[in-house]
Design a protein around this motif. Structure first.
Motif, PDB file in Angstrom:
ATOM      1  N   ASP A   1      -4.902  -4.359  13.856  1.00 26.37           N
ATOM      2  CA  ASP A   1      -3.636  -3.887  14.439  1.00 26.37           C
ATOM      3  C   ASP A   1      -3.394  -2.419  14.092  1.00 26.37           C
ATOM      4  O   ASP A   1      -2.950  -1.626  14.938  1.00 26.37           O
ATOM      5  N   ALA A   2      -3.671  -2.056  12.853  1.00 26.47           N
ATOM      6  CA  ALA A   2      -3.504  -0.658  12.435  1.00 26.47           C
ATOM      7  C   ALA A   2      -4.444   0.248  13.221  1.00 26.47           C
ATOM      8  O   ALA A   2      -4.064   1.351  13.641  1.00 26.47           O
ATOM      9  N   LYS A   3      -5.662  -0.226  13.428  1.00 29.01           N
ATOM     10  CA  LYS A   3      -6.655   0.552  14.191  1.00 29.01           C
ATOM     11  C   LYS A   3      -6.182   0.755  15.632  1.00 29.01           C
ATOM     12  O   LYS A   3      -6.254   1.862  16.184  1.00 29.01           O
ATOM     13  N   LEU A   4      -5.658  -0.316  16.234  1.00 29.49           N
ATOM     14  CA  LEU A   4      -5.160  -0.244  17.613  1.00 29.49           C
ATOM     15  C   LEU A   4      -3.964   0.710  17.706  1.00 29.49           C
ATOM     16  O   LEU A   4      -3.861   1.503  18.652  1.00 29.49           O
ATOM     17  N   ALA A   5      -3.071   0.642  16.715  1.00 27.47           N
ATOM     18  CA  ALA A   5      -1.899   1.533  16.700  1.00 27.47           C
ATOM     19  C   ALA A   5      -2.328   2.987  16.585  1.00 27.47           C
ATOM     20  O   ALA A   5      -1.810   3.863  17.290  1.00 27.47           O
TER      21      ALA A   5
ATOM     22  N   SER B   1       0.826  -1.220   0.000  1.00 25.85           N
ATOM     23  CA  SER B   1       0.000   0.000   0.000  1.00 25.85           C
ATOM     24  C   SER B   1       0.854   1.261   0.000  1.00 25.85           C
ATOM     25  O   SER B   1       0.391   2.341  -0.363  1.00 25.85           O
ATOM     26  N   ILE B   2       2.129   1.130   0.418  1.00 30.06           N
ATOM     27  CA  ILE B   2       3.032   2.286   0.431  1.00 30.06           C
ATOM     28  C   ILE B   2       3.527   2.592  -0.989  1.00 30.06           C
ATOM     29  O   ILE B   2       3.670   3.754  -1.373  1.00 30.06           O
TER      30      ILE B   2
ATOM     31  N   SER C   1      -4.211   5.320   8.663  1.00 26.19           N
ATOM     32  CA  SER C   1      -5.658   5.518   8.804  1.00 26.19           C
ATOM     33  C   SER C   1      -6.424   4.676   7.787  1.00 26.19           C
ATOM     34  O   SER C   1      -7.454   4.072   8.107  1.00 26.19           O
ATOM     35  N   ALA C   2      -5.902   4.621   6.557  1.00 22.38           N
ATOM     36  CA  ALA C   2      -6.554   3.819   5.515  1.00 22.38           C
ATOM     37  C   ALA C   2      -6.500   2.331   5.875  1.00 22.38           C
ATOM     38  O   ALA C   2      -7.481   1.596   5.687  1.00 22.38           O
ATOM     39  N   SER C   3      -5.349   1.892   6.421  1.00 30.15           N
ATOM     40  CA  SER C   3      -5.207   0.482   6.800  1.00 30.15           C
ATOM     41  C   SER C   3      -6.113   0.124   7.971  1.00 30.15           C
ATOM     42  O   SER C   3      -6.555  -1.021   8.097  1.00 30.15           O
ATOM     43  N   ALA C   4      -6.391   1.105   8.837  1.00 23.66           N
ATOM     44  CA  ALA C   4      -7.190   0.854  10.042  1.00 23.66           C
ATOM     45  C   ALA C   4      -8.607   0.380   9.722  1.00 23.66           C
ATOM     46  O   ALA C   4      -9.258  -0.273  10.546  1.00 23.66           O
ATOM     47  N   ALA C   5      -9.084   0.692   8.520  1.00 26.79           N
ATOM     48  CA  ALA C   5     -10.441   0.286   8.135  1.00 26.79           C
ATOM     49  C   ALA C   5     -10.573  -1.231   8.040  1.00 26.79           C
ATOM     50  O   ALA C   5     -11.653  -1.789   8.286  1.00 26.79           O
ATOM     51  N   SER C   6      -9.482  -1.917   7.700  1.00 26.17           N
ATOM     52  CA  SER C   6      -9.558  -3.371   7.519  1.00 26.17           C
ATOM     53  C   SER C   6      -8.568  -4.144   8.385  1.00 26.17           C
ATOM     54  O   SER C   6      -8.659  -5.363   8.478  1.00 26.17           O
TER      55      SER C   6
END
Length: 491
Positions: free
Chosen positions: A442-446, A405-406, A434-439
């Protein structure tokens, strides 16, 4: 972040003290408001617990009694003077301030253009304000100011200035920055009010230096470091010592101007209401420190940060060597060196070990985390991700943003936006996270760990980009960087 300042006590004491001062005069007080009314981050850094919007909250408590008059110098309008922290001109900042005050339910009565001598740009600004329905008053240059007191306190001096019509007991005189003419505006009004039979008062509200802390207290030394480019020097108030036998702290400009002010007061009133510059102040901050050791340590860190800022400014050519030397002397007086900023050694060691730019951040528990420049991320962006993973309890090896994604973001930067640097900055990595946090849980928690960064200390081995500085500031991270330009290999 450890708390060293009782903000609620401060708001209560400060508003009560200002009300008491209003009552000492004919229910009319002109209060010169120094420093920043909004976003006072210096005070928040050196007095942990002080809210950056404390002065605004204080004014809101007094909103039924207060009106605001904004002062701007015609000379500053003429030379398009820029407010350094915001990057906007003073005249633009006047409009910003008016909007901000009004959004917070505060009454802005008028704008005063000082040191007016027919400057065309100032006249255009006046017409612009008047077309917006804002009352504008002109104050003129007075020959021999401030020493020619017979002329100043006469119909040819203050008497030539427009009389500012005000309707409330407390008149807050504020400005976009220093040197705008706030004090002269207050004194001019005292002259005009006296001619109208009103015994109005004058007081000064400056948070620093803190008058009832020792001269060499780190909080006061940090103020000297912050104003090193203005040549402000903290000093014992000799007038207060002589009048009351008590040692208080003021700064050189107020001490130097006090005999002139005293004479002006005597010319207007017949006698002066004050015996010292300290008497004129209404600042209660020194009474609201609840943990002195916390404020001392925070102030020492601020002095070191100011030292690094001066070295960076020196490299950019925006400050003189004398400023950096003065702050170095203040560090000696505070008994500190750069070694007292633990993140410095951590960042430099990681840079030496990796052979690339590196960054370090110290968490509240004293744990230091580092990050280095790689193929995908700059050192600050890598540091942010490493810190967030640590706070979220996520293993270092886990990708919270997939490399796949980067790569499209890098393609956008290089191929379409023509950037030479393919690595992600802090703002870009946070958007990707933020985009990764949707799915990705771990990204959401970070992402949810971001508020924990406020008050943390950080350092980088090379100069930061404006973008990274801005993001760290918004996150509340107190960051410094070496005065070293990033090489082309890592730019």
């Amino acid at each position: 972040m450890k708390i060293g300042f009782d903000n609620e006590k401060y708001l209560k004491m400060q508003s009560e003290h200002i009300r008491e001062r209003i009552n000492q005069f004919d229910n009319k007080l002109y209060l010169e408001f120094g420093g920043k009314l909004f976003d006072d981050y210096h005070a928040a850094r050196v007095l942990p617990g002080f809210a950056p919007d404390s002065k605004l909250r204080l004014l809101k408590q007094l909103s039924d009694q207060a009106e605001i008059v904004i002062v701007i110098s015609a000379k500053d309008i003429e030379k398009n003077k820029i407010r350094g922290d915001l990057g906007i001109t003073y005249d633009t900042d006047v409009l910003r301030l008016m909007d901000s005050y009004r959004e917070n339910g505060l009454f802005v009565g008028s704008v005063v253009i000082t040191q007016y001598s027919g400057q065309e740009s100032a006249s255009l600004f006046k017409h612009r304000l008047e077309n917006m329905g804002i009352r504008v008053y002109l104050h003129y240059c007075i020959h021999g100011y401030p020493s020619n007191i017979p002329l100043i306190v006469s119909d040819e001096g203050y008497g030539k200035n427009d009389y500012i019509e005000t309707s409330r007991p407390l008149v807050i005189i504020t400005a976009p920055g220093p040197g705008s003419g706030k004090m002269a505006t207050c004194l001019s009004q005292l002259y005009h009010e006296h001619k109208r039979g009103i015994h109005a008062g004058y007081a000064k509200f400056e948070t620093f230096p803190v008058w009832n802390l020792p001269l060499k207290h780190p909080v006061n030394l940090a103020y000297e470091a912050a104003t090193a480019d203005l040549n402000d020097i903290n000093m014992i108030d000799p007038f207060h010592l002589e009048a009351y036998g008590k040692t208080t702290v003021n700064y050189n400009r107020d001490v130097e101007i006090f005999p002139v002010l005293n004479t002006i007061f005597e010319k207007i009133y017949g006698k002066s209401p004050y015996k010292s510059p300290t008497d004129m102040g209404v600042n209660m901050a020194g009474n609201c420190i609840c943990d002195d050791s916390v404020c001392q340590e925070a102030s020492k860190q601020e002095i070191i940060r100011r030292y690094y800022d001066s070295l960076n400014s020196l490299l950019k050519g925006t400050c003189s060597e004398e400023v950096a030397q003065k702050i170095e002397l203040l560090m000696n007086q505070a008994g500190i060196t750069i070694a007292d900023r633990h993140v410095v050694a951590a960042a430099l060691d990681r840079a030496k070990e990796s052979g690339t730019p590196a960054a370090a951040l110290e968490l509240e528990n004293g744990h230091i985390i580092t990050g280095k420049t790689g193929n995908l991320l700059g050192s600050s962006a890598a540091l942010l991700l490493n810190v967030l993973k640590d706070l979220a309890g996520i293993e270092h090896e886990v990708h919270i943003i997939s490399p796949e994604s980067i790569e499209p973001i890098q393609k956008l930067k290089v191929d379409y936006l023509k950037s030479k640097n393919p690595r992600l900055h802090t703002d870009e990595v946070l958007i990707a996270l933020s985009a990764s946090a949707a799915s990705n849980p771990d990204a959401k928690l970070a992402l949810e760990q971001l508020p924990k960064l406020a008050g943390c200390q950080a350092h980088t081995s090379v100069m930061l980009s404006d973008v990274d500085i801005r993001i760290f500031k918004r996150l509340g991270v107190q960051v410094t960087c070496e005065a070293v330009l990033e090489t082309n290999n890592h730019a």
